[in-house]
Design a protein around this motif. Structure first.
Motif, PDB file in Angstrom:
ATOM      1  N   UNK A 129      49.024  23.827  37.226  1.00  0.00           N
ATOM      2  CA  UNK A 129      50.092  23.278  36.368  1.00  0.00           C
ATOM      3  C   UNK A 129      50.435  24.197  35.190  1.00  0.00           C
ATOM      4  N   UNK A 130      49.414  24.789  34.575  1.00  0.00           N
ATOM      5  CA  UNK A 130      49.652  25.695  33.446  1.00  0.00           C
ATOM      6  C   UNK A 130      50.356  26.967  33.876  1.00  0.00           C
ATOM      7  N   UNK A 131      49.962  27.495  35.030  1.00  0.00           N
ATOM      8  CA  UNK A 131      50.569  28.737  35.515  1.00  0.00           C
ATOM      9  C   UNK A 131      52.018  28.493  35.931  1.00  0.00           C
ATOM     10  N   UNK A 132      52.284  27.339  36.516  1.00  0.00           N
ATOM     11  CA  UNK A 132      53.678  26.996  36.846  1.00  0.00           C
ATOM     12  C   UNK A 132      54.504  26.895  35.564  1.00  0.00           C
ATOM     13  N   UNK A 133      53.946  26.258  34.553  1.00  0.00           N
ATOM     14  CA  UNK A 133      54.660  26.087  33.286  1.00  0.00           C
ATOM     15  C   UNK A 133      55.013  27.432  32.658  1.00  0.00           C
ATOM     16  N   UNK A 134      54.102  28.391  32.763  1.00  0.00           N
ATOM     17  CA  UNK A 134      54.340  29.702  32.149  1.00  0.00           C
ATOM     18  C   UNK A 134      55.028  30.687  33.086  1.00  0.00           C
ATOM     19  N   UNK A 135      55.306  30.229  34.332  1.00  0.00           N
ATOM     20  CA  UNK A 135      55.833  31.138  35.367  1.00  0.00           C
ATOM     21  C   UNK A 135      54.938  32.367  35.461  1.00  0.00           C
ATOM     22  N   UNK A 136      53.666  32.069  35.585  1.00  0.00           N
ATOM     23  CA  UNK A 136      52.644  33.101  35.521  1.00  0.00           C
ATOM     24  C   UNK A 136      52.249  33.696  36.860  1.00  0.00           C
ATOM     25  N   UNK A 137      51.028  34.231  36.898  1.00  0.00           N
ATOM     26  CA  UNK A 137      50.570  35.020  38.043  1.00  0.00           C
ATOM     27  C   UNK A 137      49.132  34.674  38.408  1.00  0.00           C
ATOM     28  N   UNK A 138      48.881  34.580  39.696  1.00  0.00           N
ATOM     29  CA  UNK A 138      47.524  34.518  40.226  1.00  0.00           C
ATOM     30  C   UNK A 138      47.210  35.865  40.871  1.00  0.00           C
ATOM     31  N   UNK A 139      46.045  36.395  40.563  1.00  0.00           N
ATOM     32  CA  UNK A 139      45.586  37.643  41.189  1.00  0.00           C
ATOM     33  C   UNK A 139      44.230  37.370  41.830  1.00  0.00           C
ATOM     34  N   UNK A 140      44.118  37.664  43.116  1.00  0.00           N
ATOM     35  CA  UNK A 140      42.866  37.415  43.834  1.00  0.00           C
ATOM     36  C   UNK A 140      42.303  38.727  44.362  1.00  0.00           C
ATOM     37  N   UNK A 141      41.023  38.971  44.077  1.00  0.00           N
ATOM     38  CA  UNK A 141      40.347  40.166  44.563  1.00  0.00           C
ATOM     39  C   UNK A 141      39.841  39.920  45.973  1.00  0.00           C
ATOM     40  N   UNK A 142      40.465  40.579  46.906  1.00  0.00           N
ATOM     41  CA  UNK A 142      40.007  40.505  48.288  1.00  0.00           C
ATOM     42  C   UNK A 142      39.269  41.800  48.620  1.00  0.00           C
ATOM     43  N   UNK A 143      39.452  42.313  49.823  1.00  0.00           N
ATOM     44  CA  UNK A 143      38.682  43.461  50.287  1.00  0.00           C
ATOM     45  C   UNK A 143      39.259  43.915  51.617  1.00  0.00           C
ATOM     46  N   UNK A 144      38.874  45.104  52.047  1.00  0.00           N
ATOM     47  CA  UNK A 144      39.198  45.503  53.419  1.00  0.00           C
ATOM     48  C   UNK A 144      38.650  44.466  54.386  1.00  0.00           C
ATOM     49  N   UNK A 145      37.519  43.847  54.020  1.00  0.00           N
ATOM     50  CA  UNK A 145      36.919  42.790  54.848  1.00  0.00           C
ATOM     51  C   UNK A 145      37.763  41.523  54.864  1.00  0.00           C
TER      52      UNK A 145
END
Length: 271
Positions: A129-145
């Motif tokens: 809800x907060x990220x939607x309100x700020x039109x923000x960003x999610x960043x997820x650390x994945x991997x080659x795996x």
């Protein structure tokens, strides 16, 4: 590239007291962002806060076990009382294991999935809800795996594949609200996740890790992530190994598997 876009933004980083987490704090903080550092070690968080303060970076620290949904909810309520917005959430916390599935206890497998997947889902739920309100960003650390197999890491690979599916689908649901989602796919990084990887019985592995290509430094990866965030990238494949692995695993999966096994199985040769 407009670095001023990060000034006065509130950036929440999980696993903030670890190697890459710390570098992310410095990388975003040096661009004027306020850091919301989340980790399970209060001692390490306080040390991080002191380091950031010495570099004139604003940082609030919060003890949080992201696998505990009620504690996650409580801590987010505390954070939202202090900060008027959550602009960027970086899912950096994670653990790994190095053991073939046949030699791995279920508790170890479940632990990896709980931290890497359930923890990320919990935090996304309570920050959305907060990220939607700020039109923000999610960043997820994945991997080659996260898009290709990695011998001896069934749960780790499963967790990163799950993050790929979760955040790619989340993006399709929230981009209409102006929310950005970026997935990051580095190759091997020189961080504590390697030293702290679990063996099949939950202890530290005795065998040495075999890396493919040059090992990335945490500060380099953090700098790349900042650039990607500023450009609203959807996916970042950091390092030539990551990029070549993507194409080889997609168009010649059998060849990729053969090469990967030849490189990585040597870790387990003396078991």
């Amino acid at each position: 590239m407009d670095h001023t876009k990060l000034q006065h933004k509130n950036v929440l980083i999980t696993g903030a007291a670890g190697g890459l987490g710390t570098e992310l704090c410095f990388a975003f903080g040096s661009k004027g962002a306020s850091i919301i550092a989340v980790d399970i070690s209060l001692e390490k968080l306080e040390s991080l806060q002191s380091q950031l303060k010495d570099n004139n970076i604003d940082c609030g620290v919060f003890l949080m076990d992201i696998t505990d949904k009620s504690k996650c909810q409580e801590t987010m309520a505390e954070i939202e009382k202090k900060y008027d917005s959550i602009d960027i959430v970086i899912h950096n916390a994670g653990i790994s294991h190095r053991s073939p599935f046949i030699d791995t206890k279920l508790d170890v497998l479940h632990n990896v999935l709980d931290v890497n997947v359930i923890g990320a889902i919990n935090l996304t739920h309570y920050t959305l809800p907060s990220v939607i309100k700020s039109k923000g960003t999610f960043i997820a650390l994945s991997s080659v795996a996260g898009f290709a197999p990695l011998y001896g890491r069934t749960a780790y690979s499963a967790s990163k594949h799950a993050l790929h599916g979760f955040f790619e689908t989340l993006r399709s649901e929230v981009e209409e609200y102006g929310v950005h989602v970026m997935l990051v796919y580095p190759s091997f990084i020189k961080t504590a996740i390697v030293q702290n990887a679990l063996s099949g019985d939950g202890k530290k592995p005795l065998n040495q890790i075999k890396t493919v290509g040059n090992v990335l430094t945490p500060d380099y990866v953090a700098a790349c992530i900042v650039k990607g965030a500023l450009k609203n990238k959807k996916r970042m494949y950091i390092s030539p190994i990551s990029k070549s692995s993507l194409w080889l695993s997609r168009f010649a999966p059998n060849m990729y598997s053969k090469i990967m096994k030849k490189k990585v199985m040597a870790e387990f040769a003396n078991k």
